[in-house]
Scaffold this active site. Structure first.
Site, PDB file in Angstrom:
ATOM      1  CB  CYS A   1      11.366   6.726   0.760  1.00 28.23           C
ATOM      2  SG  CYS A   1      10.159   6.424   2.029  1.00 28.23           S
TER       3      CYS A   1
ATOM      4  CB  ALA B   1      -0.908   0.003   1.231  1.00 21.90           C
TER       5      ALA B   1
ATOM      6  CG  ASP C   1       8.842   0.448  -0.932  1.00 23.52           C
ATOM      7  OD1 ASP C   1       9.935   0.969  -0.697  1.00 23.52           O
ATOM      8  OD2 ASP C   1       7.792   1.102  -1.096  1.00 23.52           O
TER       9      ASP C   1
ATOM     10  CE  LYS D   1       8.689   1.719  -4.306  1.00 22.20           C
ATOM     11  NZ  LYS D   1       7.848   2.620  -3.506  1.00 22.20           N
TER      12      LYS D   1
HETATM   13  N1  SAM Z   1       5.359   0.060  -1.913  1.00 25.62           N
HETATM   14  C1  SAM Z   1       4.362   1.059  -1.575  1.00 25.62           C
HETATM   15  C2  SAM Z   1       4.172   1.991  -2.779  1.00 25.62           C
HETATM   16  O1  SAM Z   1       5.118   2.194  -3.529  1.00 25.62           O
HETATM   17  O2  SAM Z   1       3.070   2.500  -2.966  1.00 25.62           O
HETATM   18  C3  SAM Z   1       4.726   1.802  -0.312  1.00 25.62           C
HETATM   19  C4  SAM Z   1       4.974   0.855   0.839  1.00 25.62           C
HETATM   20  S1  SAM Z   1       5.156   1.603   2.422  1.00 25.62           S
HETATM   21  C5  SAM Z   1       6.770   2.202   2.366  1.00 25.62           C
HETATM   22  C6  SAM Z   1       5.291   0.215   3.465  1.00 25.62           C
HETATM   23  C7  SAM Z   1       3.989  -0.547   3.620  1.00 25.62           C
HETATM   24  O3  SAM Z   1       4.301  -1.811   4.195  1.00 25.62           O
HETATM   25  C8  SAM Z   1       2.991   0.098   4.564  1.00 25.62           C
HETATM   26  O4  SAM Z   1       1.763   0.219   3.935  1.00 25.62           O
HETATM   27  C9  SAM Z   1       2.908  -0.873   5.732  1.00 25.62           C
HETATM   28  O5  SAM Z   1       1.624  -0.934   6.309  1.00 25.62           O
HETATM   29  C10 SAM Z   1       3.247  -2.178   5.055  1.00 25.62           C
HETATM   30  N2  SAM Z   1       3.769  -3.246   5.937  1.00 25.62           N
HETATM   31  C11 SAM Z   1       4.569  -3.112   7.009  1.00 25.62           C
HETATM   32  N3  SAM Z   1       4.846  -4.310   7.533  1.00 25.62           N
HETATM   33  C12 SAM Z   1       4.231  -5.233   6.755  1.00 25.62           C
HETATM   34  C13 SAM Z   1       4.150  -6.651   6.803  1.00 25.62           C
HETATM   35  N4  SAM Z   1       4.766  -7.355   7.753  1.00 25.62           N
HETATM   36  N5  SAM Z   1       3.417  -7.283   5.850  1.00 25.62           N
HETATM   37  C14 SAM Z   1       2.803  -6.566   4.874  1.00 25.62           C
HETATM   38  N6  SAM Z   1       2.821  -5.217   4.818  1.00 25.62           N
HETATM   39  C15 SAM Z   1       3.529  -4.550   5.740  1.00 25.62           C
END
Ligand code: SAM
Length: 433
Positions: free
Chosen positions: A349, A229, A298, A233
């Site tokens: 980032c 989310a 990411d 990407k």
């Molecule tokens: N890749 C996304 C984009 O480009 O739009 C942005 C990702 S954001 C930096 C990191 C995301 O990882 C957050 O939405 C967070 O809730 C999720 N997240 C964190 N730990 C996670 C886990 N163990 N499993 C799945 N998602 C996770």
């Protein structure tokens, strides 16, 4: 108080671009423009607001979050209206009971900085204001040639992004296909038909690197985006993939945004291109996804590459960085354990080595990862035209051989906030030997 409660959540989140987070949140009751303006300006004066909180000790008296308090102080003292925007509410009453004390601290603050008004206070050129507004033509929805014919943008091409000094100009990126830069004030943003139809995705240039690197000279029919989310990407990866991108997200609110973004990016005909999984990635069994050959990881990070946070002391807090790095390592190690995976792109980032090269070094030193045969890809398949690579010194813990060090750093990419036309970013491409 609704405006403040809704704004509070954005002030608490440290990840992502404020503008897109606010304007993509379909659950907001207040006007997103008001929320954005309020949070943006509160962040701008954050350090002064914090001084007023500390000096007045109002936080000891009011049992509300520091963020909510900051928003209220902002509107009372730092906004041109100088008042709290809400009807009757007990929080507002208790807050305003401290008005005289807060105003006294505000006068002292202005004296300290020798200014007469708020706008004379020095603020770090921080913000979400990107130097360039990058947009990607979503090839799932429209062919780039047809896009330009259909939307008649009428923009003058420039050959360097640094030349985007005013609206009316457009730059076609040298590194990522179908990516364009315009001046931030150009009206190609969230209100245009192209955006509403999902034909363009507003996405920072560096954020387009992972999906491109993953698919460069490589074809995957199934990909996992482990931390997906809001899905930028994910939709980029979906534009390359033959079969499906599994978009994994553990946060229940963010998964809603991910679903909306994915539906918009694929449309009804191709909706199977992205399958959203509301799960913690580390609980997904690798053996259930044997045919996944590529992953994008990411994970949550300090966000220190995002404008306004690069200089933020908070992002450098070493305990926090240690925790983040340990989480990033765990999630990456899980990604590297997928039996069919041959390429995994890690990204953040963040500008801190702790979350970047050091996580990579820890992974390369891990016995399981080593036995699985993972290494970093050669520079020639990792956006070779991009000059800024990983920090070589960080790889010295692995070897003293300068050629090997150079090769490892070449498997990574870095961007510097603003200077490189967008956010600060890091990516590393793991491949199996
Ligand atoms: N890749 C996304 C984009 O480009 O739009 C942005 C990702 S954001 C930096 C990191 C995301 O990882 C957050 O939405 C967070 O809730 C999720 N997240 C964190 N730990 C996670 C886990 N163990 N499993 C799945 N998602 C996770």
């Amino acid at each position: 108080m609704k405006l403040y409660f809704e704004a509070e959540k954005f002030l608490k989140q440290s990840e992502g671009n404020l503008q897109s987070k606010v304007f993509n949140d379909k659950n907001l009751k207040s006007n997103p423009k008001h929320i954005y303006a309020l949070v943006y300006s509160t962040l701008k004066y954050k350090e002064y607001i914090q001084q007023i909180i500390t000096k007045s000790k109002i936080n000891k008296q009011l049992k509300i979050s520091n963020e909510l308090l900051a928003l209220l102080i902002h509107d009372l003292l730092f906004s041109s209206r100088g008042r709290i925007e809400s009807g009757k509410h007990h929080i507002k009453d208790s807050f305003l009971a401290n008005k005289t004390r807060l105003q006294a601290e505000f006068i002292k603050l202005k004296l300290k900085y020798k200014v007469k008004s708020v706008d004379q206070l020095p603020t770090v050129e921080q913000d979400d204001e990107t130097p360039i507004r990058w947009f990607r033509i979503n090839t799932i929805k429209i062919d780039p040639e047809r896009f330009f014919k259909k939307h008649k943008l009428n923009l003058q091409p420039v050959s360097r992004f640094q030349d985007l000094t005013k609206p009316g100009l457009i730059y076609q990126d040298d590194h990522i296909p179908n990516l364009y830069g315009v001046h931030p004030k150009e009206k190609i943003t969230t209100s245009t038909e192209a955006y509403k139809l999902g034909e363009i995705i507003i996405q920072d240039r560096a954020s387009c690197f992972p999906a491109y690197i993953l698919n460069y000279k490589d074809e995957h029919s199934k990909i996992i985006d482990a931390c997906a989310a809001p899905g930028n990407k994910t939709s980029h990866a979906a534009s390359f993939v033959e079969d499906v991108v599994y978009a994994v997200e553990k946060d229940s609110k963010r998964v809603g945004i991910l679903k909306q973004m994915s539906e918009k990016a694929t449309g009804k005909n191709k909706k199977k291109l992205i399958q959203v999984l509301h799960q913690d990635f580390t609980t997904i069994k690798p053996e259930d996804y044997e045919d996944v050959t590529g992953l994008i990881v990411d994970p949550s990070c300090s966000g220190s590459g995002i404008f306004g946070r690069a200089m933020d002391e908070e992002t450098k807090n070493s305990d926090r960085l240690e925790k983040l790095a340990s989480f990033q390592f765990t999630i990456m190690k899980h990604a590297l354990s997928f039996p069919g995976a041959r390429k995994v792109v890690y990204s953040t980032c963040s500008v801190h080595a702790e979350e970047n090269e050091r996580v990579v070094v820890d992974l390369l030193s891990d016995e399981t990862v080593k036995n699985q045969g993972w290494t970093l890809a050669d520079r020639e398949v990792v956006l070779s035209t991009w000059e800024r690579r990983g920090i070589e010194d960080e790889f010295m813990t692995l070897t003293r051989d300068s050629e090997v060090i150079k090769k490892l750093a070449g498997g990574c990419i870095r961007t510097i906030p603003k200077e490189d036309g967008g956010i600060g970013f890091f990516a590393a491409c793991f491949v199996k030997k």
